[in-house]
Enzyme design. Structure first.
Site, PDB file in Angstrom:
ATOM      1  N   ASP A  98       0.847  -1.188   0.000  1.00 35.44           N
ATOM      2  CA  ASP A  98       0.000   0.000   0.000  1.00 35.44           C
ATOM      3  C   ASP A  98       0.887   1.243   0.000  1.00 35.44           C
ATOM      4  O   ASP A  98       1.782   1.359   0.838  1.00 35.44           O
ATOM      5  CB  ASP A  98      -0.883   0.011   1.251  1.00 35.44           C
ATOM      6  CG  ASP A  98      -2.331   0.328   0.938  1.00 35.44           C
ATOM      7  OD1 ASP A  98      -2.557   1.309   0.214  1.00 35.44           O
ATOM      8  OD2 ASP A  98      -3.219  -0.400   1.407  1.00 35.44           O
ATOM      9  N   ASP A 199      -3.184   4.653  -2.290  1.00 39.81           N
ATOM     10  CA  ASP A 199      -4.322   5.147  -1.509  1.00 39.81           C
ATOM     11  C   ASP A 199      -4.736   6.548  -1.970  1.00 39.81           C
ATOM     12  O   ASP A 199      -3.887   7.428  -2.108  1.00 39.81           O
ATOM     13  CB  ASP A 199      -3.906   5.167  -0.028  1.00 39.81           C
ATOM     14  CG  ASP A 199      -5.050   5.467   0.898  1.00 39.81           C
ATOM     15  OD1 ASP A 199      -6.005   4.681   0.928  1.00 39.81           O
ATOM     16  OD2 ASP A 199      -4.985   6.490   1.608  1.00 39.81           O
ATOM     17  N   GLU A 256      -6.308   3.854  -6.093  1.00 42.39           N
ATOM     18  CA  GLU A 256      -7.632   4.053  -5.490  1.00 42.39           C
ATOM     19  C   GLU A 256      -8.071   5.474  -5.806  1.00 42.39           C
ATOM     20  O   GLU A 256      -7.386   6.433  -5.440  1.00 42.39           O
ATOM     21  CB  GLU A 256      -7.556   3.837  -3.968  1.00 42.39           C
ATOM     22  CG  GLU A 256      -8.917   3.981  -3.315  1.00 42.39           C
ATOM     23  CD  GLU A 256      -8.850   4.267  -1.819  1.00 42.39           C
ATOM     24  OE1 GLU A 256      -9.767   3.839  -1.114  1.00 42.39           O
ATOM     25  OE2 GLU A 256      -7.887   4.913  -1.370  1.00 42.39           O
ATOM     26  N   HIS A 329     -11.250  -3.186   2.917  1.00 41.44           N
ATOM     27  CA  HIS A 329     -11.165  -2.790   4.327  1.00 41.44           C
ATOM     28  C   HIS A 329     -12.012  -1.563   4.653  1.00 41.44           C
ATOM     29  O   HIS A 329     -12.205  -1.244   5.828  1.00 41.44           O
ATOM     30  CB  HIS A 329      -9.707  -2.518   4.700  1.00 41.44           C
ATOM     31  CG  HIS A 329      -9.129  -1.345   3.967  1.00 41.44           C
ATOM     32  ND1 HIS A 329      -8.827  -1.392   2.621  1.00 41.44           N
ATOM     33  CD2 HIS A 329      -8.816  -0.093   4.379  1.00 41.44           C
ATOM     34  CE1 HIS A 329      -8.352  -0.212   2.247  1.00 41.44           C
ATOM     35  NE2 HIS A 329      -8.331   0.582   3.291  1.00 41.44           N
ATOM     36  N   ASP A 330     -12.503  -0.858   3.626  1.00 33.87           N
ATOM     37  CA  ASP A 330     -13.323   0.336   3.841  1.00 33.87           C
ATOM     38  C   ASP A 330     -14.803   0.099   3.575  1.00 33.87           C
ATOM     39  O   ASP A 330     -15.605   1.028   3.685  1.00 33.87           O
ATOM     40  CB  ASP A 330     -12.851   1.469   2.919  1.00 33.87           C
ATOM     41  CG  ASP A 330     -11.576   2.136   3.398  1.00 33.87           C
ATOM     42  OD1 ASP A 330     -11.311   2.097   4.617  1.00 33.87           O
ATOM     43  OD2 ASP A 330     -10.837   2.687   2.559  1.00 33.87           O
TER      44      ASP A 330
END
Length: 559
Positions: A98, A199, A256, A329-330
């Site tokens: 990440d 991210d 993302e 995860h979100d």
């Protein structure tokens, strides 16, 4: 066909804090991941995306990084990380890390220096502004609630934070900052990683002047997102990053990108533009949001989902590439959100997997999705750890909103739904830890766990395993073109895939009603053979098809 290994891969996202604890401190760690690599290999996973394991004060569960080249003590050491990479590569699996470079932690040495004085060499690594009339420099709100600006007494200025106030935004206008980021990326790639998931990376270019935005009725702050999403220099930054770093390695990159649409995604991912390989987009994740955002609940209308996923499939059919996901995860657990986590738990989890894994693009499996892990209903806000959830709860309470209504939204949409510990077996704490877990385990772990599914050929786990193996056996699943069937149908998601003279037909009943559908002529197959079905036995393909509750079936034939 421009064939690439990352197009043919299936990615598994590990959220390390909740995956597997090896030392009994209640927090998942790198040795815990190493102990489960054979499990992931058995599932058929090619690539592991590891959520942040860097040093962090953990204000936002590791997405606030204080040292990009160090490992968080709770997760282990750099030696543990080196072992993880080696063990993965020994099994033929790849690792993507990440990359969080829209912001850092306020405890990063750059920011510690930056806030010391206005003429500090690191001052311009972040976005500092004078206030206006004793107020914030503009009216933007943070994505986690409250203002996007934090006042700092030391220099009598504000710094921008689009997320938590402990996550100050980095200033990408500064070439020295960009050079530092590229050096750090190169360091990781030279250690042998196989790519990056980036991210909120389309937030890194802000509009000059950071203008005020319109404040919507009932809101204290404006969104501001039109001034920092997909900003004016974003393509310049990606092309520079590609030139300086990415192009020098055979890697996979996924950005993302909240607020990105298909035409723009093509620019980010087209081969000849030299930016990224694929994007994570969120349009389909917002289809069950009411007019006031994610916490405002509304039921999903299936034709909306079909229209959206089809738009992405067609837009990136010949240039660019899709990432395919329902969970991360979100996001809440997909079987609770779009399926039925009660009576038809197994069938609906398999049906959702079928829709996704038979599309064109790279599928992502989020930890626990392959066993049908569900949303959790903690009785008290005290049990929740997610900063976004806690901020929402506090804002609702301050506004005098009913607690039952607030908790219902949290049960449906909290990010903590995805963050409860991985359910390995029926033992205490689901086999995640011998200690006290950092967040409570979902009470249904005695029914939903790896151990009970791995030996059951009809389990959700084995269905995922078969979907993944089919992708490796049939090139049409990776590279075939997509066409939606029955676009207006409110209960059935049907589509075809075509490559050369081969054709796939995918039929999915999205609901608990048994239904009969008449297939259009575009769905015709010659010599159809059933590839996979989420009910036992073979189903006969005919012009009128009967589908059981949440039934999914895939046929392969010729045109």
């Amino acid at each position: 066909m421009n064939k690439k290994w990352w197009k043919e891969s299936v990615v598994y996202q590990v959220y390390p804090r909740s995956f597997k604890d090896s030392n009994g401190d209640g927090i998942g760690d790198l040795q815990g991941i190493i102990s489960k690599l054979d499990y992931l290999k058995e599932l058929g996973i090619d690539v592991i995306w590891l959520s942040p394991v860097y040093k962090s004060p953990n204000d936002d569960n590791g997405y606030d990084i204080s040292d990009y080249q160090g490992i968080m003590d709770e997760f282990g050491t750099m030696a543990d990380w080196d072992q993880l990479l080696e063990e993965m590569h020994n099994r033929g699996m790849k690792l993507i890390m990440d990359l969080v470079v829209n912001h850092s932690s306020d405890e990063h040495k750059w920011f510690v220096e930056s806030r010391k004085s206005k003429d500090n060499p690191y001052r311009n690594y972040y976005i500092w502004r004078k206030g206006k009339d004793r107020k914030e420099p503009n009216n933007w709100g943070s994505n986690f609630g409250g203002s996007a600006w934090e006042y700092d007494e030391e220099t009598d200025e504000y710094f921008l934070h689009l997320f938590s106030k402990k996550q100050p935004d980095l200033n990408w206008e500064n070439p020295q900052l960009r050079k530092e980021v590229y050096n750090m990326m190169t360091w990781w790639l030279d250690k042998g990683i196989d790519g990056f998931r980036m991210d909120v990376v389309n937030f890194i270019s802000k509009v000059e002047g950071l203008p005020d935005d319109e404040v919507k009725p009932g809101k204290k702050y404006a969104s501001g997102s039109k001034y920092y999403r997909n900003g004016p220099k974003i393509h310049d930054y990606f092309q520079e990053m590609n030139r300086e770093v990415l192009s020098k390695y055979d890697i996979m990159t996924v950005g993302e990108m909240p607020g990105v649409k298909p035409e723009l995604a093509k620019k980010y991912t087209a081969d000849d533009r030299n930016e990224l390989n694929m994007v994570f987009q969120f349009q389909h994740m917002g289809l069950d949001n009411g007019k006031n955002g994610k916490w405002d609940l509304k039921p999903l209308y299936l034709p909306d989902l079909k229209e959206n996923l089809t738009e992405w499939q067609k837009a990136l059919e010949n240039e660019g590439w899709n990432s395919l996901y329902f969970s991360n995860h979100d996001q809440p657990r997909s079987v609770s959100r779009f399926g039925d986590d009660g009576k038809y738990h197994k069938e609906s989890a398999k049906m959702l997997a079928t829709i996704l894994h038979m599309m064109k693009g790279t599928p992502y499996v989020y930890q626990g999705e392959e066993i049908g892990m569900t949303n959790v209903h903690f009785s008290s806000i005290e049990d929740y750890k997610d900063i976004e959830t806690i901020n929402f709860y506090n804002e609702q309470m301050e506004a005098g909103k009913p607690i039952e209504e607030t908790m219902k939204s949290i049960y449906e949409k909290s990010r903590d739904n995805a963050r409860t510990p991985m359910q390995w077996d029926r033992s205490t704490n689901a086999g995640f830890t011998t200690g006290s877990p950092w967040i409570a385990v979902n009470p249904n772990y005695s029914e939903v766990n790896v151990e009970s599914q791995i030996h059951d050929e009809n389990s959700i786990f084995h269905y995922y395993k078969k979907l993944i193996s089919l992708r490796k056996e049939h090139e049409i699943i990776v590279y075939g073109n997509y066409d939606l069937l029955l676009p207006e149908h409110e209960e059935v998601f049907a589509y075809s895939r075509a490559l050369g003279d081969e054709k796939l037909l995918v039929l999915c009943n999205f609901y608990a009603n048994e239904i009969e559908v008449e297939l259009p002529t575009e769905g015709n197959l010659r010599s159809p053979k059933q590839l996979i079905r989420n009910y036992p036995g073979d189903a006969t393909l005919s012009p009128k098809v009967k589908l059981k509750p949440y039934e999914a079936v895939v046929y392969k034939g010729s045109i």
